[in-house]
Write a protein that holds these residues in place. Structure first.
Motif, PDB file in Angstrom:
ATOM      1  N   TYR A   1       0.861  -1.182   0.000  1.00 50.41           N
ATOM      2  CA  TYR A   1       0.000   0.000   0.000  1.00 50.41           C
ATOM      3  C   TYR A   1       0.901   1.237   0.000  1.00 50.41           C
ATOM      4  O   TYR A   1       1.721   1.408   0.908  1.00 50.41           O
ATOM      5  CB  TYR A   1      -0.911   0.008   1.220  1.00 50.41           C
ATOM      6  CG  TYR A   1      -1.902  -1.128   1.243  1.00 50.41           C
ATOM      7  CD1 TYR A   1      -3.129  -1.029   0.592  1.00 50.41           C
ATOM      8  CD2 TYR A   1      -1.610  -2.321   1.918  1.00 50.41           C
ATOM      9  CE1 TYR A   1      -4.049  -2.070   0.608  1.00 50.41           C
ATOM     10  CE2 TYR A   1      -2.527  -3.369   1.945  1.00 50.41           C
ATOM     11  CZ  TYR A   1      -3.739  -3.234   1.281  1.00 50.41           C
ATOM     12  OH  TYR A   1      -4.644  -4.269   1.296  1.00 50.41           O
TER      13      TYR A   1
ATOM     14  N   ASN B   1      -8.760  -3.010  -1.022  1.00 48.24           N
ATOM     15  CA  ASN B   1      -8.066  -1.942  -1.741  1.00 48.24           C
ATOM     16  C   ASN B   1      -7.957  -0.658  -0.924  1.00 48.24           C
ATOM     17  O   ASN B   1      -6.911   0.004  -0.937  1.00 48.24           O
ATOM     18  CB  ASN B   1      -8.782  -1.645  -3.059  1.00 48.24           C
ATOM     19  CG  ASN B   1      -8.634  -2.771  -4.062  1.00 48.24           C
ATOM     20  OD1 ASN B   1      -7.655  -3.511  -4.027  1.00 48.24           O
ATOM     21  ND2 ASN B   1      -9.602  -2.913  -4.945  1.00 48.24           N
ATOM     22  N   PHE B   2      -9.027  -0.295  -0.222  1.00 46.46           N
ATOM     23  CA  PHE B   2      -9.058   1.006   0.429  1.00 46.46           C
ATOM     24  C   PHE B   2      -9.290   0.929   1.934  1.00 46.46           C
ATOM     25  O   PHE B   2      -9.418   1.962   2.588  1.00 46.46           O
ATOM     26  CB  PHE B   2     -10.162   1.866  -0.211  1.00 46.46           C
ATOM     27  CG  PHE B   2      -9.991   2.010  -1.697  1.00 46.46           C
ATOM     28  CD1 PHE B   2      -8.974   2.771  -2.235  1.00 46.46           C
ATOM     29  CD2 PHE B   2     -10.862   1.355  -2.565  1.00 46.46           C
ATOM     30  CE1 PHE B   2      -8.808   2.893  -3.594  1.00 46.46           C
ATOM     31  CE2 PHE B   2     -10.710   1.475  -3.943  1.00 46.46           C
ATOM     32  CZ  PHE B   2      -9.679   2.254  -4.458  1.00 46.46           C
TER      33      PHE B   2
ATOM     34  N   PRO C   1      -9.317   2.781   7.901  1.00 46.20           N
ATOM     35  CA  PRO C   1      -9.254   3.494   6.623  1.00 46.20           C
ATOM     36  C   PRO C   1      -7.915   4.206   6.445  1.00 46.20           C
ATOM     37  O   PRO C   1      -7.135   4.357   7.396  1.00 46.20           O
ATOM     38  CB  PRO C   1     -10.386   4.514   6.766  1.00 46.20           C
ATOM     39  CG  PRO C   1     -10.316   4.876   8.235  1.00 46.20           C
ATOM     40  CD  PRO C   1      -9.930   3.598   8.964  1.00 46.20           C
ATOM     41  N   ARG C   2      -7.660   4.659   5.241  1.00 46.07           N
ATOM     42  CA  ARG C   2      -6.550   5.579   5.022  1.00 46.07           C
ATOM     43  C   ARG C   2      -6.955   6.949   5.552  1.00 46.07           C
ATOM     44  O   ARG C   2      -8.096   7.375   5.379  1.00 46.07           O
ATOM     45  CB  ARG C   2      -6.234   5.698   3.532  1.00 46.07           C
ATOM     46  CG  ARG C   2      -5.729   4.427   2.863  1.00 46.07           C
ATOM     47  CD  ARG C   2      -5.534   4.704   1.394  1.00 46.07           C
ATOM     48  NE  ARG C   2      -5.252   3.523   0.632  1.00 46.07           N
ATOM     49  CZ  ARG C   2      -4.027   3.112   0.285  1.00 46.07           C
ATOM     50  NH1 ARG C   2      -2.973   3.819   0.672  1.00 46.07           N
ATOM     51  NH2 ARG C   2      -3.857   2.026  -0.433  1.00 46.07           N
TER      52      ARG C   2
ATOM     53  N   GLN D   1      -2.273   7.688   4.278  1.00 44.75           N
ATOM     54  CA  GLN D   1      -1.874   6.291   4.359  1.00 44.75           C
ATOM     55  C   GLN D   1      -2.650   5.642   5.520  1.00 44.75           C
ATOM     56  O   GLN D   1      -3.256   6.331   6.349  1.00 44.75           O
ATOM     57  CB  GLN D   1      -0.357   6.205   4.600  1.00 44.75           C
ATOM     58  CG  GLN D   1       0.242   4.834   4.769  1.00 44.75           C
ATOM     59  CD  GLN D   1       0.069   3.924   3.566  1.00 44.75           C
ATOM     60  OE1 GLN D   1      -1.048   3.483   3.308  1.00 44.75           O
ATOM     61  NE2 GLN D   1       1.167   3.632   2.871  1.00 44.75           N
TER      62      GLN D   1
END
Length: 255
Positions: A70, A141-142, A161-162, A180
């Protein structure tokens, strides 16, 4: 004045330093790499972010499963740049290379079963505070799914979460904003990151000659009892050290 470190704590017979500290602290890792109790009570403590990162990468390579990377999105906070045009030409590759305590890395590598530590308070009422340890259960993915393995809500699943983060005190002449996941892999951590925590089993890995005796003192104080402590220290010639200062030696008598 120097005193011998008690031999029971020292790792002296090995071919590979990182492999030796890993096997000492996480014995039979492949049989326990998803075991929350096994992971929660252990940590390798290192003197620098770079050394801890090398150990974490080594251990990720040992456990089975697909690895995902990531990458963060990095930029400079223009509101605090004071119109300095020099910041406009800083390449993104340079920003990506920056690391400091409390800030996630530009590149985070994970597998299902990886232990992680939160770098930011996400939801204190749910036990998601700075320093909370979790184990990754799903990689999307997120968002990350993880199970809490420390604190008052052990066993709860949560989604991470980011988010955008900046160091509280920037070590650079600008404010870096990094989007991030607010985590760090935590098979190994720096001695500073371990403050306020205690473990049943601690491996102390100090491969560089620049460590201070205060660092060793702080690291030793993280273990709950003497049978759970192992130490691997090198001098500038990469030879194993067996002595330390008398002020640090006293702590061995108290664990």
């Amino acid at each position: 004045m120097s005193r011998d470190i008690p031999p029971e704590f020292l790792i002296t017979n090995f071919n590979d330093r990182i492999a030796a500290i890993v096997e000492s602290t996480y014995p039979n890792l492949l049989q326990h790499y998803k075991d929350e109790d096994f992971l929660q009570c252990r940590a390798i403590l290192a003197s620098t972010i770079e050394v801890a990162g090398s150990i974490n990468d080594f251990m990720l390579g040992l456990i089975p499963g697909d690895e995902r990377e990531y990458l963060s999105a990095d930029l400079i906070d223009r509101s605090e740049a004071n119109g300095n045009e020099a910041f406009d030409v800083i390449p993104s590759e340079f920003l990506n290379s920056l690391t400091t305590s409390g800030l996630p890395n530009f590149k985070i590598k994970l597998k299902v079963g990886t232990p992680i530590t939160l770098l930011k308070d996400l939801n204190p009422s749910e036990g998601l505070c700075i320093g909370t340890r979790l184990i990754v259960t799903r990689l999307a993915n997120f968002v990350l799914q993880a199970k809490i393995i420390s604190g008052k809500n052990i066993g709860n699943l949560t989604l991470i979460p980011r988010i955008s983060m900046s160091p509280l005190q920037s070590p650079w002449p600008f404010k870096l904003i990094r989007r991030q996941f607010p985590i760090v892999v935590s098979y190994a951590m720096t001695i500073n990151e371990s403050q306020g925590q205690s473990f049943d089993y601690v491996g102390i890995y100090l491969p560089n000659p620049g460590f201070s005796h205060e660092q060793l003192y702080e690291a030793v104080s993280r273990v709950k009892s003497r049978h759970g402590l192992k130490i691997l220290i090198n001098d500038k010639d990469k030879q194993t050290l067996e002595t330390t200062s008398n002020v640090v030696y006293k702590v061995f008598q108290n664990i």
